[in-house]
Design a protein around this motif. Sequence first.
Motif, PDB file in Angstrom:
ATOM      1  N   TRP A   1       0.867  -1.182   0.000  1.00  0.00           N
ATOM      2  CA  TRP A   1       0.000   0.000   0.000  1.00  0.00           C
ATOM      3  C   TRP A   1       0.899   1.226   0.000  1.00  0.00           C
ATOM      4  O   TRP A   1       1.733   1.378   0.887  1.00  0.00           O
ATOM      5  CB  TRP A   1      -0.920   0.007   1.227  1.00  0.00           C
ATOM      6  N   MET A   2       0.743   2.056  -1.037  1.00  0.00           N
ATOM      7  CA  MET A   2       1.604   3.234  -1.159  1.00  0.00           C
ATOM      8  C   MET A   2       0.761   4.506  -1.099  1.00  0.00           C
ATOM      9  O   MET A   2      -0.271   4.597  -1.766  1.00  0.00           O
ATOM     10  CB  MET A   2       2.334   3.213  -2.507  1.00  0.00           C
ATOM     11  N   HIS A   3       1.235   5.471  -0.317  1.00  0.00           N
ATOM     12  CA  HIS A   3       0.479   6.720  -0.167  1.00  0.00           C
ATOM     13  C   HIS A   3       1.365   7.944  -0.301  1.00  0.00           C
ATOM     14  O   HIS A   3       2.397   8.032   0.382  1.00  0.00           O
ATOM     15  CB  HIS A   3      -0.235   6.734   1.191  1.00  0.00           C
ATOM     16  N   ASN A   4       0.951   8.850  -1.161  1.00  0.00           N
ATOM     17  CA  ASN A   4       1.712  10.097  -1.279  1.00  0.00           C
ATOM     18  C   ASN A   4       1.254  11.080  -0.202  1.00  0.00           C
ATOM     19  O   ASN A   4       0.086  11.086   0.189  1.00  0.00           O
ATOM     20  CB  ASN A   4       1.562  10.719  -2.681  1.00  0.00           C
ATOM     21  N   ALA A   5       2.208  11.906   0.249  1.00  0.00           N
ATOM     22  CA  ALA A   5       1.878  12.943   1.230  1.00  0.00           C
ATOM     23  C   ALA A   5       1.173  14.090   0.510  1.00  0.00           C
ATOM     24  O   ALA A   5       1.083  14.115  -0.721  1.00  0.00           O
ATOM     25  CB  ALA A   5       3.150  13.438   1.904  1.00  0.00           C
ATOM     26  N   PHE A   6       0.713  15.062   1.291  1.00  0.00           N
ATOM     27  CA  PHE A   6      -0.096  16.132   0.721  1.00  0.00           C
ATOM     28  C   PHE A   6       0.724  17.239   0.081  1.00  0.00           C
ATOM     29  O   PHE A   6       1.890  17.438   0.375  1.00  0.00           O
ATOM     30  CB  PHE A   6      -1.009  16.700   1.810  1.00  0.00           C
ATOM     31  N   LEU A   7       0.068  17.932  -0.793  1.00  0.00           N
ATOM     32  CA  LEU A   7       0.625  19.131  -1.392  1.00  0.00           C
ATOM     33  C   LEU A   7       0.018  20.317  -0.642  1.00  0.00           C
ATOM     34  O   LEU A   7      -1.198  20.411  -0.511  1.00  0.00           O
ATOM     35  CB  LEU A   7       0.227  19.201  -2.868  1.00  0.00           C
ATOM     36  N   ASN A   8       0.898  21.189  -0.120  1.00  0.00           N
ATOM     37  CA  ASN A   8       0.430  22.383   0.591  1.00  0.00           C
ATOM     38  C   ASN A   8       0.731  23.614  -0.256  1.00  0.00           C
ATOM     39  O   ASN A   8       1.541  23.555  -1.179  1.00  0.00           O
ATOM     40  CB  ASN A   8       1.143  22.502   1.937  1.00  0.00           C
ATOM     41  N   ILE A   9       0.115  24.710   0.095  1.00  0.00           N
ATOM     42  CA  ILE A   9       0.414  25.960  -0.615  1.00  0.00           C
ATOM     43  C   ILE A   9       0.904  26.988   0.395  1.00  0.00           C
ATOM     44  O   ILE A   9       0.263  27.201   1.425  1.00  0.00           O
ATOM     45  CB  ILE A   9      -0.830  26.493  -1.359  1.00  0.00           C
ATOM     46  N   ASP A  10       2.036  27.591   0.108  1.00  0.00           N
ATOM     47  CA  ASP A  10       2.664  28.545   1.032  1.00  0.00           C
ATOM     48  C   ASP A  10       2.664  28.002   2.462  1.00  0.00           C
ATOM     49  O   ASP A  10       2.327  28.703   3.418  1.00  0.00           O
ATOM     50  CB  ASP A  10       1.972  29.913   0.951  1.00  0.00           C
ATOM     51  N   ASN A  11       3.028  26.759   2.569  1.00  0.00           N
ATOM     52  CA  ASN A  11       3.135  26.045   3.845  1.00  0.00           C
ATOM     53  C   ASN A  11       1.822  25.876   4.591  1.00  0.00           C
ATOM     54  O   ASN A  11       1.810  25.557   5.771  1.00  0.00           O
ATOM     55  CB  ASN A  11       4.186  26.692   4.760  1.00  0.00           C
ATOM     56  N   LYS A  12       0.724  26.101   3.908  1.00  0.00           N
ATOM     57  CA  LYS A  12      -0.579  25.877   4.540  1.00  0.00           C
ATOM     58  C   LYS A  12      -1.333  24.830   3.736  1.00  0.00           C
ATOM     59  O   LYS A  12      -1.094  24.675   2.543  1.00  0.00           O
ATOM     60  CB  LYS A  12      -1.398  27.169   4.554  1.00  0.00           C
ATOM     61  N   LYS A  13      -2.208  24.162   4.422  1.00  0.00           N
ATOM     62  CA  LYS A  13      -3.025  23.163   3.745  1.00  0.00           C
ATOM     63  C   LYS A  13      -3.796  23.850   2.611  1.00  0.00           C
ATOM     64  O   LYS A  13      -4.344  24.936   2.802  1.00  0.00           O
ATOM     65  CB  LYS A  13      -4.008  22.586   4.767  1.00  0.00           C
ATOM     66  N   MET A  14      -3.785  23.216   1.466  1.00  0.00           N
ATOM     67  CA  MET A  14      -4.498  23.789   0.341  1.00  0.00           C
ATOM     68  C   MET A  14      -5.997  23.558   0.532  1.00  0.00           C
ATOM     69  O   MET A  14      -6.420  22.433   0.748  1.00  0.00           O
ATOM     70  CB  MET A  14      -4.042  23.092  -0.938  1.00  0.00           C
ATOM     71  N   SER A  15      -6.762  24.604   0.535  1.00  0.00           N
ATOM     72  CA  SER A  15      -8.201  24.389   0.668  1.00  0.00           C
ATOM     73  C   SER A  15      -8.972  25.523   0.018  1.00  0.00           C
ATOM     74  O   SER A  15      -8.483  26.643  -0.087  1.00  0.00           O
ATOM     75  CB  SER A  15      -8.600  24.234   2.135  1.00  0.00           C
ATOM     76  N   LYS A  16     -10.169  25.195  -0.405  1.00  0.00           N
ATOM     77  CA  LYS A  16     -10.989  26.206  -1.068  1.00  0.00           C
ATOM     78  C   LYS A  16     -11.320  27.330  -0.107  1.00  0.00           C
ATOM     79  O   LYS A  16     -11.294  28.498  -0.473  1.00  0.00           O
ATOM     80  CB  LYS A  16     -12.284  25.561  -1.567  1.00  0.00           C
ATOM     81  N   SER A  17     -11.604  26.957   1.168  1.00  0.00           N
ATOM     82  CA  SER A  17     -12.042  27.985   2.110  1.00  0.00           C
ATOM     83  C   SER A  17     -10.929  28.988   2.429  1.00  0.00           C
ATOM     84  O   SER A  17     -11.196  30.158   2.674  1.00  0.00           O
ATOM     85  CB  SER A  17     -12.566  27.340   3.393  1.00  0.00           C
ATOM     86  N   LEU A  18      -9.679  28.545   2.396  1.00  0.00           N
ATOM     87  CA  LEU A  18      -8.577  29.478   2.664  1.00  0.00           C
ATOM     88  C   LEU A  18      -8.239  30.307   1.424  1.00  0.00           C
ATOM     89  O   LEU A  18      -7.459  31.254   1.497  1.00  0.00           O
ATOM     90  CB  LEU A  18      -7.332  28.719   3.124  1.00  0.00           C
ATOM     91  N   GLY A  19      -8.818  29.904   0.310  1.00  0.00           N
ATOM     92  CA  GLY A  19      -8.584  30.665  -0.928  1.00  0.00           C
ATOM     93  C   GLY A  19      -7.214  30.392  -1.532  1.00  0.00           C
ATOM     94  O   GLY A  19      -6.805  31.057  -2.479  1.00  0.00           O
ATOM     95  N   ASN A  20      -6.483  29.431  -0.975  1.00  0.00           N
ATOM     96  CA  ASN A  20      -5.146  29.126  -1.529  1.00  0.00           C
ATOM     97  C   ASN A  20      -5.243  27.831  -2.339  1.00  0.00           C
ATOM     98  O   ASN A  20      -4.700  26.806  -1.997  1.00  0.00           O
ATOM     99  CB  ASN A  20      -4.106  28.975  -0.411  1.00  0.00           C
ATOM    100  N   PHE A  21      -5.954  27.942  -3.410  1.00  0.00           N
ATOM    101  CA  PHE A  21      -6.392  26.759  -4.128  1.00  0.00           C
ATOM    102  C   PHE A  21      -6.144  26.955  -5.622  1.00  0.00           C
ATOM    103  O   PHE A  21      -6.589  27.934  -6.194  1.00  0.00           O
ATOM    104  CB  PHE A  21      -7.894  26.630  -3.837  1.00  0.00           C
TER     105      PHE A  21
END
Length: 465
Positions: A255-275
């Motif tokens: 089972w292989m899992h890639n880690a997350f991609l963040n934006i400007d060191n913050k979690k990428m999310s629609k609500s933060l607008g860094n998407f």
Amino acid sequence: MKIYNTLTRKKEEFIPLESGKVRMYVCGPTVYNLIHIGNARPMIFFDTVRRYFEYRHYKVNYVSNFTDVDDKIIKKAQEEGVEASVISERYIAECRKDMEGMNVRPATTTPLATQEIDGMIEMISTLIEKGFAYEVDGTVYYRVRKFADYGKLSGKNLDDLRSGNRTLLVTGEEQKEDPMDFVLWKPKKEGEPYWESPWGKGRPGWHIECSVMSKKYLGEQIDIHGGGEDLIFPHHENEIAQSEAASGKEFSHYWMHNAFLNIDNKKMSKSLGNFFTVRDISEKYDLQVLRFFMLSAHYRSPLNFSAELMEAAKNGLDRIVTAVRRVEELDAKAAPGELDPETKEAVDALVCKFEEAMDDDFNTADGIAALFELVKLANTTVTEESSAACTAYFREKMQTLCQVLGIITTVSEEMLDEEIEALIEERQTARKAKNFARADEIRDQLAEKGILLKDTREGVKWSRA
Ligand code: AMP
Ligand code: ZN
């Protein structure tokens, strides 16, 4: 080759189920929108895994689905006043365009959940027969407590999960035997797509889709199952519970899992607008740069997306592509001659370094570092005076390593629209001048590039084959 296995939390030697073959399943996107750059990470990484296995002479059967029935798709369809299939078909087409731009090869098979409902009904029926599932009022649940290994992938303890979830029971789910039981089949709601089943009209839960598509296209047991780390729980834990209860065999060995991609060191999310969508990035960069950026980090490390890192990726990629093209040009005009053994040894040592990095749990970051060393060596060693054997050796090795990483080094051979239209005009002029030989020659030249011509009353129409 060593692979970090989420299941055992160890790097393990890769031993395929069948010698020389790899059976691999990677969870694909839910198609309700353009894909974002987070979704691109598993696509690019697992495409590279596939390419490296092929480089190592494995025959890879790679299956990656599209989830084309889901709450988010249905919501979007209702907002637009169209069928759910209109939304999913639109975004599958868009996703394929993005994949092409990132040079992600289409999987061997790309099943759609909505086309596999029969298989899902069959597996759910098997689970019910074996006592691993039960139906209440048109909903079928998986009976988690019956599966002794539940939690083995995520390392979660069922009792802890259960106490945490008891208060979280959603209205309408009081009928579950256990708060952790999950849905295999849910009854139809007004305005939603549905299928007939032994439990009434309804649609499948998300987890059962992957168990069924994996089984259908790869068999009951597979070598590798992949996806982003957010899928470990509950999605992959539930896939294991379904597949192993149904077949009585181990589902996936690795089972292989890639880690997350963040934006400007913050979690990428629609609500933060860094998407960002992949399409947003394509307006500023060639998507090759995005691919190269993704591979510049190890897949199990979180990766931070920033303008500076993309610029660095762009420069790095340019350096590689320029070096390969220079060697290609020199190779085309090099005079015959030998390759001296010391140069060959130096090249081989760097290829070996690349392989060692990739053999060590697909360390693309170190693999790229080895490729940069090879570029440096080529820039200093390959000159106008180099023999053809030397230029060819560098060219071949550099091109091969680029191919493994999915870096395109050749100038696009596709003809531009303007070039095609200019040729068509020349052909018309030749015909008017009764120079049919030239007219035919142009038609053949275009046909060779896959351009088909059709004479119509309105003039010549062309299309790409
Ligand atoms: P989804 O469409 O949300 O089911 O996601 C499709 C794939 O993208 C899954 O393998 C997810 O784990 C992966 N994914 C989603 N967001 C990210 C992210 N920010 N970084 C890396 N992978 C992601
Ligand atoms: Zn899945």
